[in-house]
Design a protein around this motif. Structure first.
Motif, PDB file in Angstrom:
ATOM      1  N   MET A 138       3.597 -17.812 -32.290  1.00 49.85           N
ATOM      2  CA  MET A 138       3.387 -19.212 -31.928  1.00 49.85           C
ATOM      3  C   MET A 138       2.698 -19.243 -30.575  1.00 49.85           C
ATOM      4  O   MET A 138       2.981 -18.418 -29.705  1.00 49.85           O
ATOM      5  N   ALA A 139       1.805 -20.202 -30.420  1.00 50.73           N
ATOM      6  CA  ALA A 139       1.116 -20.368 -29.145  1.00 50.73           C
ATOM      7  C   ALA A 139       1.140 -21.837 -28.755  1.00 50.73           C
ATOM      8  O   ALA A 139       0.846 -22.706 -29.580  1.00 50.73           O
ATOM      9  N   ALA A 140       1.515 -22.092 -27.504  1.00 50.44           N
ATOM     10  CA  ALA A 140       1.430 -23.453 -26.974  1.00 50.44           C
ATOM     11  C   ALA A 140      -0.028 -23.695 -26.613  1.00 50.44           C
ATOM     12  O   ALA A 140      -0.611 -22.945 -25.839  1.00 50.44           O
ATOM     13  N   VAL A 141      -0.612 -24.734 -27.189  1.00 52.37           N
ATOM     14  CA  VAL A 141      -2.012 -25.038 -26.891  1.00 52.37           C
ATOM     15  C   VAL A 141      -2.152 -26.286 -26.025  1.00 52.37           C
ATOM     16  O   VAL A 141      -3.220 -26.539 -25.481  1.00 52.37           O
ATOM     17  N   GLU A 142      -1.067 -27.030 -25.903  1.00 51.77           N
ATOM     18  CA  GLU A 142      -1.070 -28.195 -25.018  1.00 51.77           C
ATOM     19  C   GLU A 142       0.366 -28.471 -24.588  1.00 51.77           C
ATOM     20  O   GLU A 142       1.287 -28.380 -25.392  1.00 51.77           O
ATOM     21  N   GLN A 143       0.535 -28.791 -23.295  1.00 54.69           N
ATOM     22  CA  GLN A 143       1.860 -29.126 -22.779  1.00 54.69           C
ATOM     23  C   GLN A 143       1.699 -30.156 -21.672  1.00 54.69           C
ATOM     24  O   GLN A 143       0.906 -29.962 -20.753  1.00 54.69           O
ATOM     25  N   GLY A 179       2.402 -26.768 -30.471  1.00 55.74           N
ATOM     26  CA  GLY A 179       2.389 -25.340 -30.782  1.00 55.74           C
ATOM     27  C   GLY A 179       1.643 -25.070 -32.069  1.00 55.74           C
ATOM     28  O   GLY A 179       1.709 -25.858 -33.020  1.00 55.74           O
ATOM     29  N   VAL A 180       0.942 -23.943 -32.100  1.00 54.52           N
ATOM     30  CA  VAL A 180       0.166 -23.542 -33.268  1.00 54.52           C
ATOM     31  C   VAL A 180       0.727 -22.230 -33.806  1.00 54.52           C
ATOM     32  O   VAL A 180       1.023 -21.303 -33.048  1.00 54.52           O
ATOM     33  N   HIS A 181       0.853 -22.156 -35.118  1.00 58.02           N
ATOM     34  CA  HIS A 181       1.318 -20.957 -35.807  1.00 58.02           C
ATOM     35  C   HIS A 181       0.138 -20.007 -35.969  1.00 58.02           C
ATOM     36  O   HIS A 181      -0.940 -20.423 -36.400  1.00 58.02           O
TER      37      HIS A 181
END
Length: 137
Positions: free
Chosen positions: A53-58, A108-110
């Motif tokens: 998983m990657a956080a792409v915006e927070q 989050g993106v898988h």
């Protein structure tokens, strides 16, 4: 859903005497992994499937300062679930007062960790996340 509970230690505080932003982010990150585990994206499952998983915006909003000794809890609501991504919001509150200290919304993106590309969330994960979304309303 309760996803984190902890304490602000003196070493979490900066020269102004309140918890430094890096520790808010760290506590929110721990809450994220509790959420992911609850919907079937725990570390073992991710490793076994070659996924991540990657956080792409927070986006983080700081509302009240926290000081050493504060006991805090983070609750989490799933906002949206899409084929390859999930959005959720964490709220950090002081256990003593119930006041909101900070909140963050994360997208989050898988990922397929071999191809380094976004891929579909497993159906069971999507269903578990959608159930949390439905329960939040």
């Amino acid at each position: 859903m309760l996803t984190y509970r902890g304490t602000v230690y003196p070493w979490h505080c900066d020269h102004m005497g309140h918890m430094n932003v890096m520790w808010y982010v760290g506590k929110f990150d721990e809450a994220t992994w509790h959420l992911f585990n609850a919907i079937g994206l725990g570390p073992a499952a991710l490793r076994a499937a070659g996924r991540g998983m990657a956080a792409v915006e927070q986006r983080i909003t700081y509302v009240r300062e926290l000081h050493a000794g504060a006991v805090v809890s983070v609750t989490t609501v799933v906002n949206e679930v899409h084929e390859r991504k999930i959005s959720f919001t964490h709220e950090m509150r002081s256990d003593d007062t119930g006041e909101l200290a900070a909140s963050t919304t994360v997208l989050g993106v898988h990922l397929d960790t071999t191809q380094r590309r976004a891929c579909a969330l497993p159906p069971a994960v999507r269903a578990a996340a959608l159930e949390l979304t439905a329960n939040a309303n």
